[in-house]
Design a protein around this motif. Structure first.
Motif, PDB file in Angstrom:
ATOM      1  N   ILE A 272     -30.461  23.128   5.658  1.00  9.54           N
ATOM      2  CA  ILE A 272     -31.525  22.975   4.670  1.00  9.54           C
ATOM      3  C   ILE A 272     -32.465  24.169   4.767  1.00  9.54           C
ATOM      4  CG2 ILE A 272     -31.392  20.454   4.705  1.00  9.54           C
ATOM      5  CD1 ILE A 272     -33.804  20.394   6.540  1.00  9.54           C
ATOM      6  N   SER A 273     -33.404  24.261   3.836  1.00  4.43           N
ATOM      7  CA  SER A 273     -34.355  25.371   3.860  1.00  4.43           C
ATOM      8  C   SER A 273     -35.352  25.193   5.005  1.00  4.43           C
ATOM      9  CB  SER A 273     -35.099  25.457   2.524  1.00  4.43           C
ATOM     10  OG  SER A 273     -35.945  24.330   2.353  1.00  4.43           O
ATOM     11  N   GLN A 274     -35.946  26.301   5.431  1.00  4.92           N
ATOM     12  CA  GLN A 274     -36.980  26.248   6.473  1.00  4.92           C
ATOM     13  C   GLN A 274     -38.163  25.397   6.002  1.00  4.92           C
ATOM     14  OE1 GLN A 274     -37.275  27.517   9.576  1.00  4.92           O
ATOM     15  NE2 GLN A 274     -35.796  29.178   9.783  1.00  4.92           N
ATOM     16  N   GLU A 275     -38.483  25.504   4.717  1.00  5.99           N
ATOM     17  CA  GLU A 275     -39.600  24.738   4.161  1.00  5.99           C
ATOM     18  C   GLU A 275     -39.338  23.247   4.262  1.00  5.99           C
ATOM     19  OE1 GLU A 275     -42.060  24.324  -0.071  1.00  5.99           O
ATOM     20  OE2 GLU A 275     -40.423  25.763   0.143  1.00  5.99           O
ATOM     21  N   ASP A 276     -38.115  22.820   3.945  1.00  3.58           N
ATOM     22  CA  ASP A 276     -37.778  21.402   4.057  1.00  3.58           C
ATOM     23  C   ASP A 276     -37.744  20.966   5.516  1.00  3.58           C
ATOM     24  OD1 ASP A 276     -37.603  20.803   1.365  1.00  3.58           O
ATOM     25  OD2 ASP A 276     -35.494  21.385   1.219  1.00  3.58           O
ATOM     26  N   ALA A 277     -37.275  21.840   6.388  1.00  2.00           N
ATOM     27  CA  ALA A 277     -37.226  21.501   7.810  1.00  2.00           C
ATOM     28  C   ALA A 277     -38.619  21.266   8.373  1.00  2.00           C
ATOM     29  CB  ALA A 277     -36.519  22.613   8.584  1.00  2.00           C
ATOM     30  N   ASP A 278     -39.613  21.990   7.854  1.00  2.00           N
ATOM     31  CA  ASP A 278     -40.991  21.815   8.325  1.00  2.00           C
ATOM     32  C   ASP A 278     -41.557  20.447   7.959  1.00  2.00           C
ATOM     33  OD1 ASP A 278     -41.017  24.346   9.423  1.00  2.00           O
ATOM     34  OD2 ASP A 278     -41.912  25.301   7.661  1.00  2.00           O
ATOM     35  N   ARG A 279     -40.939  19.768   7.014  1.00  2.00           N
ATOM     36  CA  ARG A 279     -41.407  18.442   6.608  1.00  2.00           C
ATOM     37  C   ARG A 279     -40.888  17.337   7.522  1.00  2.00           C
ATOM     38  NH1 ARG A 279     -39.621  17.464   0.712  1.00  2.00           N
ATOM     39  NH2 ARG A 279     -41.197  15.815   0.848  1.00  2.00           N
ATOM     40  N   LEU A 280     -39.940  17.685   8.393  1.00  2.00           N
ATOM     41  CA  LEU A 280     -39.309  16.691   9.252  1.00  2.00           C
ATOM     42  C   LEU A 280     -39.772  16.849  10.693  1.00  2.00           C
ATOM     43  CD1 LEU A 280     -35.659  17.013   7.859  1.00  2.00           C
ATOM     44  CD2 LEU A 280     -37.460  15.432   7.116  1.00  2.00           C
TER      45      LEU A 280
END
Length: 425
Positions: A272-280
Protein backbone atom coordinates in the motif's frame (compact mmCIF):
# COMPACT_ATOMS: atom_id res chain seq x y z
CA UNK A 1 -35.28 70.09 -76.02
CA UNK A 2 -34.22 66.51 -75.02
CA UNK A 3 -35.95 65.31 -71.95
CA UNK A 4 -33.68 63.54 -69.38
CA UNK A 5 -34.83 60.21 -67.98
CA UNK A 6 -34.83 59.95 -64.10
CA UNK A 7 -32.84 57.10 -62.51
CA UNK A 8 -33.24 55.49 -59.07
CA UNK A 9 -30.43 56.06 -56.64
CA UNK A 10 -28.65 52.86 -55.57
CA UNK A 11 -27.03 52.42 -52.11
CA UNK A 12 -23.74 50.57 -51.88
CA UNK A 13 -24.16 46.80 -51.06
CA UNK A 14 -21.74 47.04 -48.20
CA UNK A 15 -23.99 49.46 -46.32
CA UNK A 16 -26.95 47.07 -46.55
CA UNK A 17 -24.91 44.17 -45.15
CA UNK A 18 -23.66 46.32 -42.30
CA UNK A 19 -27.17 47.32 -41.25
CA UNK A 20 -28.29 43.66 -41.28
CA UNK A 21 -25.38 42.64 -39.09
CA UNK A 22 -26.12 45.50 -36.70
CA UNK A 23 -29.76 44.43 -36.42
CA UNK A 24 -28.81 40.80 -35.77
CA UNK A 25 -26.34 41.79 -33.03
CA UNK A 26 -28.98 44.03 -31.44
CA UNK A 27 -31.54 41.21 -31.43
CA UNK A 28 -29.04 38.81 -29.82
CA UNK A 29 -28.19 41.35 -27.12
CA UNK A 30 -31.87 41.97 -26.35
CA UNK A 31 -32.58 38.24 -26.13
CA UNK A 32 -29.58 37.66 -23.86
CA UNK A 33 -30.55 40.52 -21.52
CA UNK A 34 -34.12 39.24 -21.46
CA UNK A 35 -32.93 35.76 -20.51
CA UNK A 36 -30.79 37.18 -17.70
CA UNK A 37 -33.66 39.28 -16.35
CA UNK A 38 -36.08 36.34 -16.45
CA UNK A 39 -33.52 34.01 -14.85
CA UNK A 40 -32.91 36.49 -12.05
CA UNK A 41 -36.54 36.49 -11.08
CA UNK A 42 -37.39 32.85 -11.77
CA UNK A 43 -37.08 30.06 -9.22
CA UNK A 44 -35.18 27.22 -10.94
CA UNK A 45 -34.91 24.81 -8.00
CA UNK A 46 -33.57 21.27 -8.29
CA UNK A 47 -33.72 18.89 -5.31
CA UNK A 48 -32.57 15.42 -4.32
CA UNK A 49 -33.81 13.43 -1.31
CA UNK A 50 -31.54 12.85 1.67
CA UNK A 51 -31.02 9.08 1.71
CA UNK A 52 -29.22 6.92 4.25
CA UNK A 53 -26.15 5.05 3.00
CA UNK A 54 -23.30 3.06 4.52
CA UNK A 55 -19.74 3.81 3.36
CA UNK A 56 -16.43 2.13 4.16
CA UNK A 57 -13.30 4.12 4.86
CA UNK A 58 -10.98 1.61 3.27
CA UNK A 59 -7.79 0.84 1.36
CA UNK A 60 -7.84 -1.28 -1.79
CA UNK A 61 -4.89 -3.52 -2.61
CA UNK A 62 -3.78 -6.95 -3.79
CA UNK A 63 -3.42 -9.36 -0.87
CA UNK A 64 -1.16 -12.43 -0.79
CA UNK A 65 -1.57 -15.28 1.73
CA UNK A 66 1.51 -16.44 3.64
CA UNK A 67 0.91 -19.72 5.50
CA UNK A 68 2.65 -22.76 6.96
CA UNK A 69 1.63 -25.36 4.36
CA UNK A 70 2.65 -28.98 3.74
CA UNK A 71 1.74 -30.69 0.44
CA UNK A 72 0.17 -34.14 0.70
CA UNK A 73 1.62 -36.51 -1.90
CA UNK A 74 -0.47 -39.24 -3.51
CA UNK A 75 -2.27 -40.25 -6.66
CA UNK A 76 -4.01 -37.39 -8.46
CA UNK A 77 -6.04 -39.52 -10.86
CA UNK A 78 -9.71 -40.45 -10.91
CA UNK A 79 -9.18 -43.40 -8.55
CA UNK A 80 -9.08 -41.20 -5.44
CA UNK A 81 -12.08 -40.84 -3.12
CA UNK A 82 -12.11 -37.85 -0.76
CA UNK A 83 -12.97 -38.32 2.87
CA UNK A 84 -12.58 -34.69 3.97
CA UNK A 85 -13.23 -31.43 2.14
CA UNK A 86 -11.36 -28.15 1.72
CA UNK A 87 -11.57 -25.96 4.80
CA UNK A 88 -12.06 -28.77 7.32
CA UNK A 89 -9.75 -29.17 10.27
CA UNK A 90 -8.35 -32.68 10.78
CA UNK A 91 -6.01 -34.28 13.28
CA UNK A 92 -2.59 -35.71 12.49
CA UNK A 93 -2.80 -39.21 10.92
CA UNK A 94 -6.54 -38.83 10.28
CA UNK A 95 -7.67 -40.25 6.90
CA UNK A 96 -7.92 -37.71 4.09
CA UNK A 97 -8.68 -39.94 1.11
CA UNK A 98 -8.60 -43.50 -0.19
CA UNK A 99 -6.58 -44.34 -3.31
CA UNK A 100 -7.78 -47.31 -5.36
CA UNK A 101 -5.44 -49.39 -7.51
CA UNK A 102 -7.63 -49.20 -10.60
CA UNK A 103 -11.02 -48.13 -11.92
CA UNK A 104 -12.58 -51.53 -11.12
CA UNK A 105 -11.63 -51.19 -7.46
CA UNK A 106 -13.11 -47.69 -7.37
CA UNK A 107 -16.35 -49.00 -8.95
CA UNK A 108 -16.61 -51.68 -6.25
CA UNK A 109 -16.12 -49.08 -3.52
CA UNK A 110 -18.90 -46.94 -4.98
CA UNK A 111 -21.27 -49.86 -4.41
CA UNK A 112 -20.30 -49.98 -0.75
CA UNK A 113 -21.50 -46.50 0.23
CA UNK A 114 -25.22 -47.03 -0.42
CA UNK A 115 -24.99 -50.47 1.24
CA UNK A 116 -23.44 -48.98 4.39
CA UNK A 117 -26.05 -46.23 4.50
CA UNK A 118 -28.91 -48.69 4.10
CA UNK A 119 -27.51 -51.01 6.80
CA UNK A 120 -27.17 -48.11 9.22
CA UNK A 121 -30.75 -47.03 8.57
CA UNK A 122 -32.10 -50.53 9.12
CA UNK A 123 -30.15 -50.90 12.38
CA UNK A 124 -31.57 -47.57 13.51
CA UNK A 125 -35.09 -48.67 12.60
CA UNK A 126 -34.70 -51.87 14.62
CA UNK A 127 -33.41 -49.94 17.63
CA UNK A 128 -36.20 -47.39 17.32
CA UNK A 129 -38.87 -50.10 17.39
CA UNK A 130 -38.19 -50.62 21.08
CA UNK A 131 -37.50 -46.98 21.86
CA UNK A 132 -40.44 -45.15 23.37
CA UNK A 133 -39.17 -41.63 22.59
CA UNK A 134 -41.61 -38.77 23.01
CA UNK A 135 -42.91 -37.63 19.59
CA UNK A 136 -42.88 -33.91 20.43
CA UNK A 137 -39.26 -34.06 21.54
CA UNK A 138 -38.29 -35.84 18.34
CA UNK A 139 -40.06 -33.15 16.31
CA UNK A 140 -38.02 -30.46 18.08
CA UNK A 141 -34.79 -32.37 17.45
CA UNK A 142 -35.66 -32.73 13.74
CA UNK A 143 -36.21 -28.96 13.44
CA UNK A 144 -32.89 -28.25 15.18
CA UNK A 145 -31.11 -30.72 12.91
CA UNK A 146 -32.50 -28.98 9.82
CA UNK A 147 -31.32 -25.60 11.10
CA UNK A 148 -27.86 -27.02 11.77
CA UNK A 149 -27.65 -28.47 8.27
CA UNK A 150 -28.60 -25.11 6.75
CA UNK A 151 -25.75 -23.41 8.64
CA UNK A 152 -23.27 -26.12 7.64
CA UNK A 153 -24.30 -25.80 4.00
CA UNK A 154 -23.71 -22.04 4.19
CA UNK A 155 -20.21 -22.55 5.67
CA UNK A 156 -19.28 -25.31 3.20
CA UNK A 157 -18.58 -27.91 5.90
CA UNK A 158 -19.00 -31.14 3.93
CA UNK A 159 -18.06 -33.74 6.55
CA UNK A 160 -20.16 -32.12 9.26
CA UNK A 161 -23.06 -31.88 6.79
CA UNK A 162 -22.86 -35.61 6.07
CA UNK A 163 -22.91 -36.37 9.80
CA UNK A 164 -25.94 -34.14 10.33
CA UNK A 165 -27.76 -35.78 7.42
CA UNK A 166 -27.22 -39.19 9.01
CA UNK A 167 -28.53 -37.84 12.31
CA UNK A 168 -31.62 -36.44 10.58
CA UNK A 169 -32.37 -39.78 8.93
CA UNK A 170 -32.05 -41.46 12.30
CA UNK A 171 -34.48 -39.03 13.91
CA UNK A 172 -36.96 -39.49 11.07
CA UNK A 173 -36.89 -43.28 11.54
CA UNK A 174 -37.36 -42.95 15.27
CA UNK A 175 -40.36 -40.72 14.61
CA UNK A 176 -41.97 -43.47 12.49
CA UNK A 177 -40.95 -46.39 14.72
CA UNK A 178 -44.52 -47.52 15.48
CA UNK A 179 -45.00 -48.85 11.93
CA UNK A 180 -41.73 -50.85 11.76
CA UNK A 181 -41.89 -54.55 10.77
CA UNK A 182 -38.90 -55.87 12.72
CA UNK A 183 -38.81 -59.32 11.12
CA UNK A 184 -38.69 -57.97 7.57
CA UNK A 185 -36.11 -55.35 8.45
CA UNK A 186 -33.86 -57.91 10.16
CA UNK A 187 -33.90 -60.16 7.11
CA UNK A 188 -33.07 -57.28 4.75
CA UNK A 189 -30.30 -56.04 7.02
CA UNK A 190 -28.62 -59.48 7.23
CA UNK A 191 -28.68 -59.86 3.44
CA UNK A 192 -27.07 -56.46 2.93
CA UNK A 193 -24.37 -57.24 5.51
CA UNK A 194 -23.39 -60.37 3.57
CA UNK A 195 -23.20 -58.35 0.33
CA UNK A 196 -21.05 -55.70 1.98
CA UNK A 197 -18.62 -58.25 3.43
CA UNK A 198 -18.23 -59.83 0.00
CA UNK A 199 -17.34 -56.46 -1.61
CA UNK A 200 -14.82 -55.69 1.15
CA UNK A 201 -13.14 -59.04 0.54
CA UNK A 202 -12.78 -58.24 -3.17
CA UNK A 203 -11.26 -54.82 -2.34
CA UNK A 204 -8.67 -56.23 0.05
CA UNK A 205 -5.17 -55.22 -1.12
CA UNK A 206 -6.47 -52.77 -3.73
CA UNK A 207 -6.66 -49.62 -1.58
CA UNK A 208 -4.25 -47.21 0.07
CA UNK A 209 -5.24 -44.62 2.63
CA UNK A 210 -3.84 -41.07 2.57
CA UNK A 211 -3.52 -39.53 6.02
CA UNK A 212 -2.81 -36.06 7.35
CA UNK A 213 0.91 -35.54 8.04
CA UNK A 214 0.11 -32.85 10.62
CA UNK A 215 -2.88 -31.37 12.42
CA UNK A 216 -4.40 -28.48 10.49
CA UNK A 217 -6.82 -27.39 7.80
CA UNK A 218 -7.05 -29.37 4.58
CA UNK A 219 -7.09 -27.77 1.12
CA UNK A 220 -7.41 -29.45 -2.27
CA UNK A 221 -5.64 -26.54 -4.03
CA UNK A 222 -1.88 -26.81 -4.57
CA UNK A 223 -0.32 -23.83 -6.40
CA UNK A 224 3.43 -24.19 -5.89
CA UNK A 225 3.72 -21.24 -3.47
CA UNK A 226 3.66 -23.61 -0.47
CA UNK A 227 7.45 -23.39 -0.15
CA UNK A 228 7.74 -19.74 -1.28
CA UNK A 229 5.19 -17.70 0.71
CA UNK A 230 6.02 -19.23 4.07
CA UNK A 231 5.93 -17.91 7.62
CA UNK A 232 9.73 -17.83 7.62
CA UNK A 233 9.57 -15.50 4.61
CA UNK A 234 7.66 -12.97 6.73
CA UNK A 235 10.77 -12.44 8.82
CA UNK A 236 12.82 -9.48 7.52
CA UNK A 237 10.36 -9.00 4.64
CA UNK A 238 10.92 -5.84 2.59
CA UNK A 239 9.00 -4.29 -0.29
CA UNK A 240 11.61 -5.47 -2.82
CA UNK A 241 11.71 -8.97 -1.34
CA UNK A 242 7.90 -9.16 -1.38
CA UNK A 243 7.83 -8.25 -5.06
CA UNK A 244 10.52 -10.81 -5.78
CA UNK A 245 8.60 -13.60 -4.02
CA UNK A 246 5.22 -12.83 -5.57
CA UNK A 247 6.69 -12.47 -9.07
CA UNK A 248 8.35 -15.88 -8.84
CA UNK A 249 6.85 -18.49 -11.17
CA UNK A 250 5.99 -21.42 -8.87
CA UNK A 251 6.62 -25.07 -9.76
CA UNK A 252 3.61 -27.21 -8.89
CA UNK A 253 4.27 -30.73 -7.59
CA UNK A 254 2.43 -33.10 -9.94
CA UNK A 255 2.17 -35.71 -7.21
CA UNK A 256 0.62 -33.33 -4.68
CA UNK A 257 -2.99 -34.35 -4.08
CA UNK A 258 -3.69 -31.57 -1.58
CA UNK A 259 -2.07 -29.78 1.33
CA UNK A 260 -2.36 -29.23 5.06
CA UNK A 261 -2.31 -25.72 6.53
CA UNK A 262 -0.78 -25.81 10.01
CA UNK A 263 -1.69 -23.58 12.92
CA UNK A 264 -4.73 -21.48 13.67
CA UNK A 265 -3.55 -18.24 12.02
CA UNK A 266 -2.99 -17.06 8.44
CA UNK A 267 -1.22 -13.91 7.25
CA UNK A 268 -2.20 -11.59 4.41
CA UNK A 269 0.44 -9.22 2.97
CA UNK A 270 -0.48 -6.20 0.82
CA UNK A 271 1.57 -3.40 -0.70
CA UNK A 272 0.00 0.00 0.00
CA UNK A 273 1.05 3.65 -0.15
CA UNK A 274 3.13 5.20 2.63
CA UNK A 275 0.25 7.61 3.26
CA UNK A 276 -2.19 4.75 3.82
CA UNK A 277 0.33 2.92 5.99
CA UNK A 278 0.53 5.97 8.27
CA UNK A 279 -3.18 5.55 9.00
CA UNK A 280 -2.63 2.09 10.48
CA UNK A 281 -1.00 0.84 13.66
CA UNK A 282 0.19 -2.55 14.86
CA UNK A 283 -2.46 -4.39 16.88
CA UNK A 284 -5.39 -2.47 15.42
CA UNK A 285 -8.52 -4.50 14.63
CA UNK A 286 -9.81 -4.14 11.07
CA UNK A 287 -11.92 -6.05 8.58
CA UNK A 288 -10.94 -7.35 5.17
CA UNK A 289 -13.39 -7.74 2.32
CA UNK A 290 -12.32 -10.25 -0.34
CA UNK A 291 -14.20 -8.51 -3.11
CA UNK A 292 -14.19 -11.32 -5.70
CA UNK A 293 -15.41 -13.91 -3.19
CA UNK A 294 -17.85 -11.54 -1.41
CA UNK A 295 -16.29 -12.67 1.86
CA UNK A 296 -15.55 -10.43 4.84
CA UNK A 297 -13.51 -11.42 7.89
CA UNK A 298 -11.95 -9.75 10.96
CA UNK A 299 -8.18 -9.22 10.98
CA UNK A 300 -5.49 -7.63 13.13
CA UNK A 301 -2.55 -5.53 11.93
CA UNK A 302 0.39 -7.86 12.60
CA UNK A 303 3.15 -5.59 11.30
CA UNK A 304 3.86 -2.60 9.04
CA UNK A 305 7.00 -2.60 6.89
CA UNK A 306 8.26 0.79 5.68
CA UNK A 307 11.23 1.52 3.46
CA UNK A 308 12.54 5.08 3.14
CA UNK A 309 13.73 4.35 -0.38
CA UNK A 310 10.25 3.28 -1.49
CA UNK A 311 7.01 5.21 -1.96
CA UNK A 312 5.06 2.16 -0.79
CA UNK A 313 4.91 0.05 2.36
CA UNK A 314 3.76 -3.43 3.37
CA UNK A 315 0.96 -4.18 5.80
CA UNK A 316 0.80 -7.69 7.25
CA UNK A 317 -2.65 -8.69 8.52
CA UNK A 318 -3.40 -11.80 10.59
CA UNK A 319 -6.67 -13.72 10.77
CA UNK A 320 -8.03 -16.92 12.27
CA UNK A 321 -11.17 -17.61 10.25
CA UNK A 322 -10.93 -20.64 7.95
CA UNK A 323 -13.42 -22.01 5.44
CA UNK A 324 -13.43 -23.78 2.06
CA UNK A 325 -12.95 -20.52 0.13
CA UNK A 326 -10.31 -19.08 2.43
CA UNK A 327 -7.93 -22.06 2.30
CA UNK A 328 -8.11 -22.11 -1.52
CA UNK A 329 -7.07 -18.46 -1.92
CA UNK A 330 -3.56 -17.23 -2.63
CA UNK A 331 -3.81 -13.81 -4.30
CA UNK A 332 -6.99 -11.77 -3.94
CA UNK A 333 -8.08 -8.15 -4.50
CA UNK A 334 -8.98 -6.90 -1.05
CA UNK A 335 -10.62 -3.94 0.62
CA UNK A 336 -8.97 -3.22 3.98
CA UNK A 337 -11.78 -1.62 5.97
CA UNK A 338 -10.57 0.91 8.55
CA UNK A 339 -14.01 2.16 9.60
CA UNK A 340 -17.63 2.04 8.46
CA UNK A 341 -19.96 5.04 8.54
CA UNK A 342 -23.72 5.23 8.17
CA UNK A 343 -25.40 8.57 7.53
CA UNK A 344 -27.20 10.79 5.04
CA UNK A 345 -25.72 11.42 1.63
CA UNK A 346 -25.34 15.14 0.77
CA UNK A 347 -23.97 16.36 -2.60
CA UNK A 348 -21.05 18.76 -2.13
CA UNK A 349 -22.60 21.43 -4.37
CA UNK A 350 -25.56 21.67 -1.97
CA UNK A 351 -23.47 22.66 1.08
CA UNK A 352 -23.38 26.29 2.29
CA UNK A 353 -21.94 28.16 5.26
CA UNK A 354 -24.69 30.25 6.84
CA UNK A 355 -24.20 33.02 9.40
CA UNK A 356 -26.63 32.59 12.29
CA UNK A 357 -27.35 34.70 15.35
CA UNK A 358 -27.99 33.17 18.76
CA UNK A 359 -30.48 34.45 21.33
CA UNK A 360 -27.71 36.36 23.14
CA UNK A 361 -26.74 38.20 19.96
CA UNK A 362 -23.62 36.22 19.06
CA UNK A 363 -23.08 35.26 15.43
CA UNK A 364 -21.84 31.87 14.32
CA UNK A 365 -21.00 30.31 11.00
CA UNK A 366 -22.81 26.99 10.56
CA UNK A 367 -22.44 24.47 7.77
CA UNK A 368 -25.63 23.12 6.30
CA UNK A 369 -27.94 22.74 3.34
CA UNK A 370 -31.15 24.35 2.16
CA UNK A 371 -34.15 22.08 1.82
CA UNK A 372 -37.50 22.58 0.16
CA UNK A 373 -40.28 22.04 2.70
CA UNK A 374 -43.62 22.59 1.01
CA UNK A 375 -43.36 26.12 -0.41
CA UNK A 376 -40.56 27.22 1.96
CA UNK A 377 -36.79 27.13 1.80
CA UNK A 378 -35.29 26.05 5.11
CA UNK A 379 -31.69 25.88 6.29
CA UNK A 380 -30.69 22.59 7.98
CA UNK A 381 -27.45 22.09 9.94
CA UNK A 382 -25.18 19.17 8.99
CA UNK A 383 -22.40 17.43 10.91
CA UNK A 384 -19.98 15.74 8.52
CA UNK A 385 -19.02 12.14 9.28
CA UNK A 386 -17.08 11.21 6.15
CA UNK A 387 -16.07 12.82 2.86
CA UNK A 388 -15.84 11.28 -0.61
CA UNK A 389 -14.97 12.90 -3.92
CA UNK A 390 -18.56 13.85 -4.74
CA UNK A 391 -20.50 13.95 -1.50
CA UNK A 392 -20.45 14.16 2.30
CA UNK A 393 -21.87 11.59 4.68
CA UNK A 394 -23.57 13.51 7.49
CA UNK A 395 -25.11 12.67 10.82
CA UNK A 396 -28.84 12.13 11.08
CA UNK A 397 -30.53 13.41 14.23
CA UNK A 398 -33.77 11.93 15.53
CA UNK A 399 -34.40 14.76 17.99
CA UNK A 400 -32.99 18.02 16.57
CA UNK A 401 -35.43 19.53 14.05
CA UNK A 402 -32.75 21.96 12.86
CA UNK A 403 -30.65 19.08 11.49
CA UNK A 404 -31.09 17.18 8.26
CA UNK A 405 -33.29 14.07 8.39
CA UNK A 406 -33.92 11.27 5.93
CA UNK A 407 -36.03 12.15 2.88
CA UNK A 408 -35.58 15.91 3.33
CA UNK A 409 -35.53 17.45 -0.17
CA UNK A 410 -32.02 18.93 -0.47
CA UNK A 411 -31.75 21.90 -2.84
CA UNK A 412 -28.80 21.28 -5.14
CA UNK A 413 -29.58 24.05 -7.64
CA UNK A 414 -31.33 27.34 -6.92
CA UNK A 415 -30.92 31.13 -6.70
CA UNK A 416 -31.18 33.56 -3.80
CA UNK A 417 -31.51 30.79 -1.22
CA UNK A 418 -32.60 32.13 2.16
CA UNK A 419 -33.92 30.55 5.33
CA UNK A 420 -37.74 30.56 5.61
CA UNK A 421 -38.18 32.19 2.20
CA UNK A 422 -41.39 31.40 0.34
CA UNK A 423 -40.79 29.77 -3.03
CA UNK A 424 -43.00 31.17 -5.79
CA UNK A 425 -43.88 28.73 -8.51
Amino acid sequence: MQQQTGKKRKFPRSNVNGRLIFLLVAVVIVLYLGYKIISAFSVGIETVPAVQVTVNDSITAQGWFFRDEIPVSGSTGESVKHIVYSGERVQQSAPLAIVYSDADALALSQQLDPLENRIDLLNTALQSATDGSDASKLDQMIVLSLQQMAEQTKNGSGTALNTSAESLRTLALRREADSVDTAAITAERDALVMERDSLNAQLSGHTTQLTAPVTGYFSEVVDGYEEILTLDALEDLTVDRFRELTETTPVVNDQAWGKMIQGFTWYLVAEISQEDADRLSVGRSLRVNFTQASLETPVTVYSIVKDRASETALVVLSGTEFNSEMVSMRQQPVEIIIATYTGLRVPKEAVYVQETTTSDGQTNNQTGVFILSGSFQKFKIINKLYETEDYYLVEQSATNSDMLVEQDQIIVSGKNLQNNMVVKT
